[in-house]
Enzyme design. Structure first.
Site, mmCIF file in Angstrom:
data_model
loop_
_atom_site.group_PDB
_atom_site.id
_atom_site.type_symbol
_atom_site.label_atom_id
_atom_site.label_comp_id
_atom_site.label_asym_id
_atom_site.label_seq_id
_atom_site.Cartn_x
_atom_site.Cartn_y
_atom_site.Cartn_z
ATOM 1 N N ARG A 64 -10.580 -4.506 -0.250
ATOM 2 C CA ARG A 64 -9.912 -2.999 -1.297
ATOM 3 C C ARG A 64 -9.841 -1.352 -0.543
ATOM 4 O O ARG A 64 -9.599 -1.121 -0.123
ATOM 5 C CB ARG A 64 -9.719 -2.719 -2.619
ATOM 6 C CG ARG A 64 -9.241 -1.911 -3.424
ATOM 7 C CD ARG A 64 -8.992 -1.319 -4.797
ATOM 8 N NE ARG A 64 -7.974 -0.876 -5.586
ATOM 9 C CZ ARG A 64 -7.081 -1.020 -5.945
ATOM 10 N NH1 ARG A 64 -6.538 -1.926 -5.354
ATOM 11 N NH2 ARG A 64 -6.411 -0.178 -6.632
ATOM 12 N N ASN A 71 -7.793 5.598 -2.526
ATOM 13 C CA ASN A 71 -6.218 5.956 -3.527
ATOM 14 C C ASN A 71 -6.043 6.602 -4.250
ATOM 15 O O ASN A 71 -5.711 6.752 -5.194
ATOM 16 C CB ASN A 71 -5.189 4.821 -2.879
ATOM 17 C CG ASN A 71 -4.128 5.016 -3.478
ATOM 18 O OD1 ASN A 71 -3.062 5.674 -2.824
ATOM 19 N ND2 ASN A 71 -3.006 4.895 -4.502
ATOM 20 N N ARG A 72 -7.644 6.856 -4.656
ATOM 21 C CA ARG A 72 -8.616 8.247 -5.819
ATOM 22 C C ARG A 72 -9.366 9.771 -5.770
ATOM 23 O O ARG A 72 -9.518 9.811 -6.575
ATOM 24 C CB ARG A 72 -8.877 7.459 -6.880
ATOM 25 C CG ARG A 72 -8.111 6.107 -7.237
ATOM 26 C CD ARG A 72 -7.304 6.461 -8.538
ATOM 27 N NE ARG A 72 -6.459 5.373 -8.940
ATOM 28 C CZ ARG A 72 -5.617 4.242 -8.223
ATOM 29 N NH1 ARG A 72 -4.911 4.712 -7.150
ATOM 30 N NH2 ARG A 72 -4.685 3.097 -8.931
ATOM 31 N N HIS A 117 2.120 -0.703 -0.531
ATOM 32 C CA HIS A 117 0.912 -1.429 -0.818
ATOM 33 C C HIS A 117 1.689 -2.135 -1.980
ATOM 34 O O HIS A 117 2.764 -2.141 -1.592
ATOM 35 C CB HIS A 117 0.553 -0.488 -1.808
ATOM 36 C CG HIS A 117 -0.184 1.181 -1.960
ATOM 37 N ND1 HIS A 117 -1.808 0.607 -2.112
ATOM 38 C CD2 HIS A 117 0.050 2.466 -1.997
ATOM 39 C CE1 HIS A 117 -2.095 1.755 -1.975
ATOM 40 N NE2 HIS A 117 -1.144 2.805 -1.705
ATOM 41 N N TYR A 165 -4.384 11.025 -10.215
ATOM 42 C CA TYR A 165 -4.333 9.359 -9.592
ATOM 43 C C TYR A 165 -5.074 9.747 -8.088
ATOM 44 O O TYR A 165 -5.837 9.414 -7.436
ATOM 45 C CB TYR A 165 -3.208 9.527 -9.071
ATOM 46 C CG TYR A 165 -2.629 7.962 -10.181
ATOM 47 C CD1 TYR A 165 -3.321 6.982 -9.870
ATOM 48 C CD2 TYR A 165 -1.969 8.566 -11.112
ATOM 49 C CE1 TYR A 165 -2.908 5.843 -11.128
ATOM 50 C CE2 TYR A 165 -2.230 7.813 -12.015
ATOM 51 C CZ TYR A 165 -1.732 6.400 -12.589
ATOM 52 O OH TYR A 165 -1.425 5.318 -13.299
ATOM 53 N N GLU A 179 5.703 0.262 -3.309
ATOM 54 C CA GLU A 179 4.179 -0.984 -3.910
ATOM 55 C C GLU A 179 5.399 -2.001 -4.298
ATOM 56 O O GLU A 179 6.518 -2.410 -5.453
ATOM 57 C CB GLU A 179 3.792 -0.507 -5.398
ATOM 58 C CG GLU A 179 3.001 -1.191 -6.645
ATOM 59 C CD GLU A 179 1.554 -1.228 -5.808
ATOM 60 O OE1 GLU A 179 1.055 -2.000 -5.671
ATOM 61 O OE2 GLU A 179 1.080 0.185 -6.023
#
EC number: 3.5.1.15
Length: 319
Positions: A64, A71-72, A117, A165, A179
């Site tokens: 990941r 992504n944060r 994603h 986020y 997603e």
């Protein structure tokens, strides 16, 4: 509908397609690598479409992330952090992405980013919206949903006062999360990849129509607005002691009412949902969210309406 009620929006010229933000979500990785070699499928008249691998080191390791979740970290603190030797890889990478496609929040930022994603949850082909007042993106989602019908294409609105986020795609003026699941980490399923590919195709088609002068009258879409993240039951050592109940598993986007089963302990005890209103859970039992202490997210259904829009300037590329 009089012309005075039409909202003129700038044409969308710079588009990026991100894959590999999470290196083990392989549909986007494969599509972006394919389009980097052969991009004819994603090119459209009057705009530049750039496929881009966002986290190449994580992709190489099929994990990941390397140091932290890419992504944060697209928040002002991380994007402005001094580059020192021990800076996390993903923070350094975020600054590079912001330099290429941003700066975030500026007039020079990329117009539109599709960030691809996968999820292990049974979410189907989901579109993620960051701003409930983004007429252009709502109109695009309406177009994609109608084109894909009768296949479902839920929209998740992640706008929330306290859940921030700071996504990779938030560099763009119009960020679009795609997603698609269920798909295990480190695996590619043909049906999932095809669903993602179609969503991107229809999104690019919409942009081309918009740039060419097509007007889009007011529209309304149903969205699922994120309300709260729900953790697994835990013991005093912070260990998970109950799992998603079989009746909740794979029921993303389905109504959850007071008394419905949520969790099942290993002793067979059912833990039920307590709530005074119907909610719609999603990201149910997402593998990547165990570390984030998240069993699912609760959403509520609502409607969003976009104004009548058209491109404000037509140039020689589209005339």
């Amino acid at each position: 509908m009089t012309s005075s009620s039409v909202v003129d929006k700038p044409p969308v010229r710079r588009v990026a397609i991100f894959g590999g933000t999470h290196g083990n979500e392989l549909s986007g990785v494969l599509l972006v690598k394919h389009w980097q070699e052969n991009g004819a499928e994603i090119q459209r008249t009057g705009m530049e479409v750039k496929p881009f691998l966002t986290n190449p080191r994580a992709v190489k390791k099929c994990t990941r992330y390397i140091d932290c979740d890419l992504n944060r970290v697209f928040d002002p603190d991380n994007l402005g952090r001094p580059v020192v030797e021990d800076i996390p890889y993903e923070v350094r990478r975020a600054q590079e992405i912001n330099h290429i496609f941003g700066p975030k929040g500026s007039d020079d930022a990329c117009d539109l980013i599709f960030d691809l994603h996968n999820t292990t949850s049974n979410m189907g082909g989901t579109l993620i919206l960051e701003n409930s007042r983004d007429d252009f993106t709502i109109q695009m989602f309406h177009y994609i949903k109608n084109t894909l019908a009768p296949e479902r294409c839920p929209v998740l609105l992640i706008e929330h006062p306290s859940l921030k986020y700071a996504t990779t795609r938030s560099v763009a003026k119009h960020p679009v999360g795609v997603e698609v699941g269920p798909q295990p980490q480190g695996v590619v399923r043909a049906d999932t990849l095809d669903k993602m590919r179609k969503i991107v195709k229809h999104g690019l088609d919409f942009v081309q129509l918009f740039n060419e002068g097509k007007e889009f009258p007011p529209c309304t879409i149903e969205v699922f607005k994120i309300m709260e993240k729900v953790d697994y039951p835990r013991n005093k050592n912070d260990e998970v002691i109950a799992i998603i109940h079989p009746k909740l598993q794979d029921q993303d986007w389905q109504p959850l009412n007071n008394g419905d089963p949520l969790f099942l302990t290993l002793d067979g005890e059912v833990i039920a949902y307590k709530g005074d209103c119907t909610v719609y859970p999603t990201f149910i039992n997402e593998a990547a969210y165990y570390e984030k202490k998240q069993a699912f997210v609760k959403t509520v259904k609502m409607k969003l309406t976009a104004k009548h829009i058209r491109a404000s300037v037509l140039d020689e590329n589209t005339s």
